[in-house]
Design an enzyme around this catalytic site. Sequence first.
Site, PDB file in Angstrom:
ATOM      1  N   LYS A 138      82.971  28.454  82.851  1.00 11.88           N
ATOM      2  CA  LYS A 138      84.380  28.468  82.443  1.00 11.88           C
ATOM      3  C   LYS A 138      84.667  29.687  81.568  1.00 11.88           C
ATOM      4  O   LYS A 138      85.702  30.340  81.708  1.00 11.88           O
ATOM      5  CB  LYS A 138      84.711  27.191  81.675  1.00 11.88           C
ATOM      6  CG  LYS A 138      84.770  25.962  82.573  1.00 11.88           C
ATOM      7  CD  LYS A 138      84.947  24.709  81.744  1.00 11.88           C
ATOM      8  CE  LYS A 138      85.034  23.473  82.603  1.00 11.88           C
ATOM      9  NZ  LYS A 138      84.892  22.237  81.839  1.00 11.88           N
ATOM     10  N   LEU A 166      95.330  21.725  81.942  1.00 10.28           N
ATOM     11  CA  LEU A 166      95.961  22.501  80.859  1.00 10.28           C
ATOM     12  C   LEU A 166      96.339  23.901  81.346  1.00 10.28           C
ATOM     13  O   LEU A 166      95.556  24.544  82.043  1.00 10.28           O
ATOM     14  CB  LEU A 166      94.996  22.647  79.663  1.00 10.28           C
ATOM     15  CG  LEU A 166      94.601  21.376  78.932  1.00 10.28           C
ATOM     16  CD1 LEU A 166      93.617  21.716  77.813  1.00 10.28           C
ATOM     17  CD2 LEU A 166      95.823  20.666  78.361  1.00 10.28           C
ATOM     18  N   GLY A 207      89.034  14.720  83.815  1.00 12.08           N
ATOM     19  CA  GLY A 207      89.616  13.520  84.413  1.00 12.08           C
ATOM     20  C   GLY A 207      90.259  13.868  85.740  1.00 12.08           C
ATOM     21  O   GLY A 207      90.876  14.927  85.886  1.00 12.08           O
ATOM     22  N   GLY A 219      82.866   8.761  83.799  1.00 17.33           N
ATOM     23  CA  GLY A 219      83.291   9.719  84.833  1.00 17.33           C
ATOM     24  C   GLY A 219      83.618  11.095  84.281  1.00 17.33           C
ATOM     25  O   GLY A 219      84.207  11.920  84.964  1.00 17.33           O
ATOM     26  N   VAL A 275      89.326  25.748  84.452  1.00 11.82           N
ATOM     27  CA  VAL A 275      89.114  25.651  83.006  1.00 11.82           C
ATOM     28  C   VAL A 275      90.158  24.699  82.430  1.00 11.82           C
ATOM     29  O   VAL A 275      91.352  24.859  82.694  1.00 11.82           O
ATOM     30  CB  VAL A 275      89.292  27.034  82.329  1.00 11.82           C
ATOM     31  CG1 VAL A 275      89.008  26.923  80.843  1.00 11.82           C
ATOM     32  CG2 VAL A 275      88.392  28.070  82.975  1.00 11.82           C
ATOM     33  N   GLU A 291      93.646  27.451  88.421  1.00 11.56           N
ATOM     34  CA  GLU A 291      93.981  27.027  87.055  1.00 11.56           C
ATOM     35  C   GLU A 291      93.063  25.912  86.569  1.00 11.56           C
ATOM     36  O   GLU A 291      92.650  25.873  85.409  1.00 11.56           O
ATOM     37  CB  GLU A 291      95.454  26.574  87.029  1.00 11.56           C
ATOM     38  CG  GLU A 291      95.943  26.023  85.713  1.00 11.56           C
ATOM     39  CD  GLU A 291      95.922  27.029  84.571  1.00 11.56           C
ATOM     40  OE1 GLU A 291      96.815  27.871  84.513  1.00 11.56           O
ATOM     41  OE2 GLU A 291      94.985  26.962  83.735  1.00 11.56           O
ATOM     42  N   VAL A 295      89.022  13.833  92.763  1.00 12.09           N
ATOM     43  CA  VAL A 295      90.146  14.751  92.542  1.00 12.09           C
ATOM     44  C   VAL A 295      91.032  14.829  93.793  1.00 12.09           C
ATOM     45  O   VAL A 295      92.251  14.634  93.735  1.00 12.09           O
ATOM     46  CB  VAL A 295      89.645  16.151  92.133  1.00 12.09           C
ATOM     47  CG1 VAL A 295      90.802  17.128  92.060  1.00 12.09           C
ATOM     48  CG2 VAL A 295      88.925  16.078  90.798  1.00 12.09           C
TER      49      VAL A 295
END
Length: 813
Positions: free
Chosen positions: A680, A611, A794, A662, A607, A604, A473
């Site tokens: 979450k 999105l 992802g 992944g 979760v 953000e 990330v």
Amino acid sequence: MKVLKFGGTSVGSVNSILSVKKIVEAIEEPVIVVVSALGGITDKLLATSSMAAKGDVGYEREFSEIITRHLDVIQGVIPDKMQRIEVQKKVMSLLDELGNIFKGVYLINDLSAKTSDTIVSYGERISSLIVSNVIEDAKLFDSRKFIKTLKQFNKHIVDFEQTNQLIKETFNPLPKVSLVPGFISSSTENGEVTNLGRGGSDYTASILATALDANVLEIWTDVDGFMTADPRVISSAYVIDRLTFTEAMELCNFGAKVIYPPTIYPVYHKNIPIRILNTFNPEAPGTYISKEKVKEEGKAIIKGISSINDTCLITVQGLGMVGVIGVNYRIFKTLAKSGISVFMVSQASSENNTTFAVRNADADLAVQVLDEEFALERAQGDMNDTVAEKDLATVAIVGENMKRTPGIAGKLFGTLGSAGISVIACAQGASETNISFVIKHKYLRKALNSIHDSFFLSQYKVLNLFIAGVGTVGGNLLEQIRIQQPKLMEQNGLKLNVVGIANSKRALFLREGLNLENCIDELKKNGEESSPEHLKEEILKMNIFNSVFVDCTATPAVSDLYETLLNNNVSVVAANKVAASSSYSNYIKLKETARHRGVKFLFETNVGAGLPIINTMNDLRNSGDHILKLEAVLSGTLNYIFNTLSAEIPFSKAILMAKEEGYSEPDPRIDLSGKDVLRKLVILAREAGYKVEQEDVKRNLFVPDKYFEGSLDDFWCKVKELDAEFENKRQQLEAEGKRFRFVAKMDKGVCEIGLQTVDSHHPFYELEGSNNIIMISTERYHEYPMIIKGYGAGADVTAAGVFADIISIANIR
Ligand code: ADP
Ligand code: ASP
Ligand code: MG
């Protein structure tokens, strides 16, 4: 005629002296050239004196360096051998005298003020002698003969009556080129050598310009002009084209070293403009200082920022002061009698205290004399003991256009507040050309940077980022920032400066911003050893304004840093779910700390990856809606597994594939146990306004507990046992036209997670790959809930979500 003053660096080397020659010889009208000692020589003369006075024989080595420095310069600037030998002889004779004085100081171990003034005068005497031999037809003068001083409070102040008259006599007739040593003078009373104070050559030039009615006073130095701030502290400082005398005076008085403060008053009085020019870049237009106020369209409202780091605040306080006439008179009279200069005053309208700023060196004496002055009042309890707070710094923002422009103080103090800097005292005169304030010394750099940024670089807002975790990330985020950076700067005026990155072992910091092309390689090769604790210390030490800590790790030790960082006005953007799903009290504490400090705590991506779930829920709530129910598929991994199950792909293989793609956590049991979904859901429920702990969530798990015991290898062996059962269920569901979904639900704060089957009418039925979906039922979205659906896992979408949180801190929309 003009007066030109060349500072130490301008006469500090062979090349610079040759530039001076070129500049002066190109002028047609008569000029007076004032020179400083060769750069660094005044400091060296003072240091050598104190070594000699302490009986340190090392002074001889220092002295021989002084000799070599001058002889080397002579060798380089005077090509004609005969002339050179002549100059060497004269200079050596001065240096011999100086050597004898040093020897005397060394032998008697004593250095009086008078001897020190004599020693230091050799710097300018020798430099002027050398330069007068370089410039064509220059006539050398001795300023001790016409700059006269009187003694006042142990300081030498100029005796203008004598000085002006002597200057007029000395320069009549005025030679084409006169060469004058700056800084030095002599006493009117006894003829002893004195000087005008450190940096005093500027003043010498101003006095000459005034006495002889020059057209202009040119100060030639080593920068392109007067700058918006000290360029050694603020790398983005830039040259100011025009200043008024008042503005220049205010900036110099508060530490802008480029002009010695007393310089301005004499020329101001005669309305002689000053130009600041660069010996090393003579073509640059420089700064023009005059009486005229020019309103430059589109330019910043303030002209410059300057600072003094040597500040002590003294407070005289007592209820007995209220309404009593003459307390301030007594304070300032007492200070004046002791020769203590006050450079800022602030008194609350309650009159219960008067606070003023002096140099640290004057502080003890100030306290002593004031305590004596108010001894009686103190004894009666009407007044308290005088208090001194040392190690502070004073900053001033200056500009005549501030006058009657509302909002400047607001912007200034707002900027300081959001940088976490508290203002200890402040003052603004009714002239409104200067707002000064006092802060802790350790915040000076940060204060100057944030103010400079907000007043002068308004075309760019800077965010300084520290990124912890540069794996999938974090690495993706760095790359996205690198690609997007030029566009953000051009279209949004936002500059993202990555000032630190860290992985679990190493860290790399650079205040000016790391090179995003290669910083991860650089971290691996040259990063310093690091730990979360070390990371925190470095971030606090860098004490940088507008900073954001971005946590792309999953480590509890990193999320433990948030509270301290927020408390130090560092915003936090977390992809790490640990903090927001920890105990409710910790979650609330972090949110409140952020609000209290005026910074952000955003998560953000905790979760649904990128999105916009949490933001949307916040928008709903902030606009008065109430969230009643949530129903969601929040595990990209589990969804992928259930979508992948088929006659050919058994349960255990689907898990392995999720790992290989992944999607899953490195240990897929975290996903299978529902732990990730549970965290979450807890975060969502809290953001929906409900007080929920992890233990409150009901779990209907589909993998029995025994599969979670033992090692990961054990798990991979054992999990195959479940394949047959899942294949059975799958066939059954297929026949019924249903699908498996792992669903998280919240109904007015009551939470549960578990495996569920959905038929083709259910909105969760069509949910491809690793997608997430959430249905939000609120008072407004009741009959038809709001639905948000899309990639829920992802590295790239998660990084994009983190990026969006960072951008929202900059508030550039
Ligand atoms: P000189 O030897 O020519 O008298 P100084 O060292 O006294 O030079 O003054 C020039 C230096 O002042 C610059 O090199 C710069 O580092 C420093 N400085 C501090 N504040 C400012 C400012 N606001 N604008 C320009 N220079 C500044
Ligand atoms: N040489 C003196 C100093 O260094 C005076 C000057 O440079 O203006 O302070
Ligand atoms: Mg100077």
